[in-house]
Write a protein that holds these residues in place. Structure first.
Motif, PDB file in Angstrom:
ATOM      1  N   ILE A  94       0.787  -1.171  -0.002  1.00 14.71           N
ATOM      2  CA  ILE A  94      -0.022   0.129  -0.031  1.00 14.71           C
ATOM      3  C   ILE A  94       1.015   1.238   0.097  1.00 14.71           C
ATOM      4  O   ILE A  94       0.729   2.312  -0.626  1.00 14.71           O
ATOM      5  CB  ILE A  94      -1.031  -0.069   1.338  1.00 14.71           C
ATOM      6  N   GLU A  95       1.967   1.184   0.828  1.00 17.94           N
ATOM      7  CA  GLU A  95       2.811   2.358   0.867  1.00 17.94           C
ATOM      8  C   GLU A  95       3.446   2.701  -0.684  1.00 17.94           C
ATOM      9  O   GLU A  95       3.650   3.764  -0.856  1.00 17.94           O
ATOM     10  CB  GLU A  95       3.930   2.109   1.917  1.00 17.94           C
ATOM     11  N   GLU A  96       3.938   1.523  -0.926  1.00 17.84           N
ATOM     12  CA  GLU A  96       4.632   1.795  -2.494  1.00 17.84           C
ATOM     13  C   GLU A  96       3.427   2.320  -3.524  1.00 17.84           C
ATOM     14  O   GLU A  96       3.819   3.204  -4.520  1.00 17.84           O
ATOM     15  CB  GLU A  96       5.155   0.259  -3.047  1.00 17.84           C
ATOM     16  N   GLU A  97       2.358   1.773  -3.388  1.00 15.35           N
ATOM     17  CA  GLU A  97       1.317   2.255  -4.334  1.00 15.35           C
ATOM     18  C   GLU A  97       1.102   3.667  -3.958  1.00 15.35           C
ATOM     19  O   GLU A  97       0.917   4.598  -5.095  1.00 15.35           O
ATOM     20  CB  GLU A  97      -0.096   1.207  -4.054  1.00 15.35           C
ATOM     21  N   LYS A  98       1.092   4.217  -2.826  1.00 18.17           N
ATOM     22  CA  LYS A  98       0.527   5.490  -2.649  1.00 18.17           C
ATOM     23  C   LYS A  98       1.826   6.403  -3.130  1.00 18.17           C
ATOM     24  O   LYS A  98       1.605   7.724  -3.533  1.00 18.17           O
ATOM     25  CB  LYS A  98       0.521   5.686  -0.887  1.00 18.17           C
TER      26      LYS A  98
ATOM     27  N   GLN B 283      -9.007   0.074  -8.860  1.00 12.71           N
ATOM     28  CA  GLN B 283     -10.226   0.714  -9.226  1.00 12.71           C
ATOM     29  C   GLN B 283     -10.235   2.210  -8.809  1.00 12.71           C
ATOM     30  O   GLN B 283      -9.405   2.568  -7.920  1.00 12.71           O
ATOM     31  CB  GLN B 283     -11.558  -0.199  -8.508  1.00 12.71           C
ATOM     32  N   PRO B 284     -11.215   2.957  -9.408  1.00 16.47           N
ATOM     33  CA  PRO B 284     -11.257   4.310  -9.046  1.00 16.47           C
ATOM     34  C   PRO B 284     -11.467   4.368  -7.518  1.00 16.47           C
ATOM     35  O   PRO B 284     -10.912   5.439  -6.935  1.00 16.47           O
ATOM     36  CB  PRO B 284     -12.431   4.837  -9.873  1.00 16.47           C
ATOM     37  N   LYS B 285     -12.559   3.860  -6.916  1.00 20.23           N
ATOM     38  CA  LYS B 285     -12.621   3.842  -5.510  1.00 20.23           C
ATOM     39  C   LYS B 285     -11.213   3.661  -4.564  1.00 20.23           C
ATOM     40  O   LYS B 285     -11.244   4.393  -3.776  1.00 20.23           O
ATOM     41  CB  LYS B 285     -13.875   3.019  -4.944  1.00 20.23           C
ATOM     42  N   THR B 286     -10.761   2.753  -4.745  1.00 28.76           N
ATOM     43  CA  THR B 286      -9.305   2.472  -4.328  1.00 28.76           C
ATOM     44  C   THR B 286      -8.249   3.710  -4.437  1.00 28.76           C
ATOM     45  O   THR B 286      -7.831   4.145  -3.463  1.00 28.76           O
ATOM     46  CB  THR B 286      -8.476   1.314  -4.997  1.00 28.76           C
TER      47      THR B 286
ATOM     48  N   ARG C  82      -6.735   6.242  -1.669  1.00 28.64           N
ATOM     49  CA  ARG C  82      -5.314   6.461  -1.456  1.00 28.64           C
ATOM     50  C   ARG C  82      -5.011   7.843  -1.208  1.00 28.64           C
ATOM     51  O   ARG C  82      -4.166   8.312  -0.554  1.00 28.64           O
ATOM     52  CB  ARG C  82      -4.666   5.575  -2.658  1.00 28.64           C
ATOM     53  N   ILE C  83      -5.515   8.645  -2.145  1.00 28.48           N
ATOM     54  CA  ILE C  83      -5.429   9.900  -2.351  1.00 28.48           C
ATOM     55  C   ILE C  83      -5.931  10.665  -1.044  1.00 28.48           C
ATOM     56  O   ILE C  83      -5.328  11.559  -0.495  1.00 28.48           O
ATOM     57  CB  ILE C  83      -6.319  10.603  -3.514  1.00 28.48           C
ATOM     58  N   LYS C  84      -7.151  10.037  -0.619  1.00 28.16           N
ATOM     59  CA  LYS C  84      -7.539  10.585   0.827  1.00 28.16           C
ATOM     60  C   LYS C  84      -6.542  10.280   2.017  1.00 28.16           C
ATOM     61  O   LYS C  84      -6.198  11.411   2.730  1.00 28.16           O
ATOM     62  CB  LYS C  84      -8.999  10.177   1.059  1.00 28.16           C
ATOM     63  N   GLU C  85      -5.964   9.319   2.102  1.00 35.19           N
ATOM     64  CA  GLU C  85      -4.777   8.838   2.882  1.00 35.19           C
ATOM     65  C   GLU C  85      -3.643  10.003   2.702  1.00 35.19           C
ATOM     66  O   GLU C  85      -3.048  10.435   3.889  1.00 35.19           O
ATOM     67  CB  GLU C  85      -4.356   7.645   2.886  1.00 35.19           C
TER      68      GLU C  85
END
Length: 532
Positions: free
Chosen positions: A488-492, A515-518, A522-525
């Motif tokens: 998740i951190e690498e994705e962010k 997916q767009p919701k995912t 991530r952007i919110k985090e």
């Protein structure tokens, strides 16, 4: 070497080292007195000798002149109880009227005993000529008693006499033996067959009206004159009494693991020969069928079972080539075709399965530091699985004692040995769920103890899920142990870089395969962490 340690580290035990040292220092005494066996006392840490007769004859030498009661006690003490009738006869000790009345019911009729044991042992030596440590299934059809015996016991006149005079087979009615040998004492089933030395044809001629009133010897003479050498080979042995049975001795027809060819050819020979003798009432028999022991009584008409040996032995290839019709032309082509693959079920090797189970039993005891319930059940299972693994009865018993010593409060050795002795006759293989329920092992404990094979279906599914996830991460990310948080951190971080380069959100989803919701999450985090 300690049997328990062999499963893990293969290290010598303290008892074996002490016994080996004792044997080196007392070599002359042990050679002079071969019946004295060194024994290690774990409490005093000393080695002392105990009398252990090596055979029935050795034991009889020290029992000459003893009373009937003392002889009985010695037979039970040294494990020769099954030989009691033979020893009573040799020592001229007859049963009292009270014992005779207790051992037989007044309604029972004394059947004639099997007297020609030398002929019977010769037959078993001829039929079961393998040196492998395998078993023959004995059956008392009259009482339902069933027992497995090592083939060597049937070739020894003294041992065979003790077996046939034991309480299981003492009445001498409908005594039977398996025509195949078996790998273990677990069951007389098709899957447990080791070799097929005898192929059987039952000639039930009494159901044919024209032969019904004749004797089996007359029918055999008719078959010998008309069929033997023309439609079937000469039988190796014939058995007759109530009816007639033909036995053909086959050399080295062993059943290979995972192969059905030996079983198929044996069934085919039995079927073809029976069809050629159909007019005499012949029927093919399965490979797990039984023959009657010569000298026993057939309860159908009270006839005494007799055998006549001719000594013929046949190579399986010779039987196939000379006495079976050639296979049809299409058979080889059909067999060579690639079969449609279905669902493949991989069965675990029984050797490795039993070995893993034994390790699991020791893991369970070590995890609780020996302070647990179910001690007798664990000792029972260890002794049973040790025999299934191929240990000798003495090694299996020693392994059970080693497990018992790990308990905080060990059980009495003599009592636990007596309570679990029946596994030498028949081994038990319980389901994992039964073992876990008996020992009160929860899902959480299964995971903590890291058991190899004694696990529930839920734990098995959990482990498979973890395994598949690791394989996926190894394939996609190159690291099977990478955590979900790291991913998740690498994705962010990648999303952060792509946003700086002014990629559109749809493009970022396509690049990362999310997916767009995912992406929105991530952007919110990232915003809450102050990175964007």
């Amino acid at each position: 070497m300690s049997l328990a340690e062999q499963l893990f580290q293969h290290q010598d035990s303290e008892s074996e080292r002490a016994i080996a040292e004792y044997c080196r220092s007392h070599k002359e005494q042990l050679f002079k007195f071969p019946n004295m066996a060194p024994t290690f006392d774990p409490k005093t840490k000393k080695v002392y000798c105990v009398y252990k007769p090596r055979s029935v004859e050795d034991l009889m030498q020290v029992m000459v002149g003893l009373s009937k009661k003392e002889v009985k006690n010695n037979l039970k003490k040294y494990g020769f109880w099954e030989h009691r009738n033979y020893i009573y006869q040799r020592l001229d000790l007859t049963e009292t009227k009270k014992e005779t009345k207790k051992s037989t019911n007044s309604a029972d009729i004394r059947e004639p005993r099997i007297t020609n044991l030398s002929k019977l042992t010769n037959f078993f030596s001829f039929a079961f000529d393998t040196d492998a440590s395998v078993f023959v299934h004995l059956l008392n059809k009259d009482t339902g008693e069933t027992y497995f015996q090592p083939i060597e016991s049937l070739k020894d006149e003294v041992k065979l006499s003790s077996i046939l005079q034991s309480h299981r087979f003492g009445r001498n009615v409908d005594l039977m033996y398996s025509l195949s040998t078996f790998k273990t004492m677990k069951s007389a089933t098709d899957e447990n067959v080791f070799s097929i030395p005898l192929i059987q044809i039952d000639v039930d001629y009494r159901k044919i009206p024209e032969f019904k009133k004749n004797k089996p010897q007359w029918v055999w003479e008719l078959i010998l004159k008309s069929e033997v050498g023309n439609t079937i080979p000469h039988p190796s042995v014939i058995e007759y009494g109530h009816q007639l049975r033909l036995l053909f001795k086959v050399k080295d027809l062993y059943v290979k693991n995972g192969s059905k060819s030996s079983k198929n050819i044996a069934r085919r020979l039995s079927t073809v020969f029976a069809n050629r003798l159909a007019k005499y009432g012949a029927e093919a028999q399965p490979i797990t069928s039984h023959g009657r022991i010569a000298g026993s009584v057939n309860s159908k008409d009270g006839s005494i079972v007799q055998i006549e040996m001719f000594g013929h032995e046949y190579e399986i290839e010779v039987l196939k080539e000379k006495w079976l019709d050639p296979l049809p032309d299409w058979y080889l082509e059909w067999k060579s075709k690639t079969k449609k693959k279905g669902k493949v079920i991989y069965l675990q090797n029984t050797y490795s399965l039993n070995k893993k189970r034994l390790r699991d039993f020791f893991r369970i005891v070590n995890y609780f530091h020996g302070d647990m319930d179910g001690r007798r059940f664990l000792c029972f299972m260890v002794r049973s699985h040790a025999l299934l693994l191929g240990y000798t009865p003495a090694e299996a018993k020693e392994l059970m004692f080693e497990l018992n010593d790990l308990f905080k409060i060990p059980l009495n050795q003599s009592i636990i040995e007596q309570d679990t002795r029946n596994v030498e006759r028949k081994q038990y293989f319980y389901k994992n769920e039964t073992i876990l329920e008996w020992l009160c092992i929860t899902l959480e404990l299964e995971e903590k103890m890291k058991l190899e094979t004694i696990i529930s279906n839920k734990e098995k599914k959990r482990r498979n899920k973890v395994k598949k996830l690791k394989l996926y991460r190894e394939k996609v990310y190159g690291d099977p142990n990478i955590s979900k948080r790291q991913l998740i951190e690498e994705e962010k971080q990648t999303i952060k870089e792509l946003l700086k380069e002014e990629y559109r959100k749809i493009e970022i989803c396509e690049i990362l395969g999310i997916q767009p919701k995912t992406l929105q999450r991530r952007i919110k985090e990232l915003k809450s962490e102050g990175f964007i």
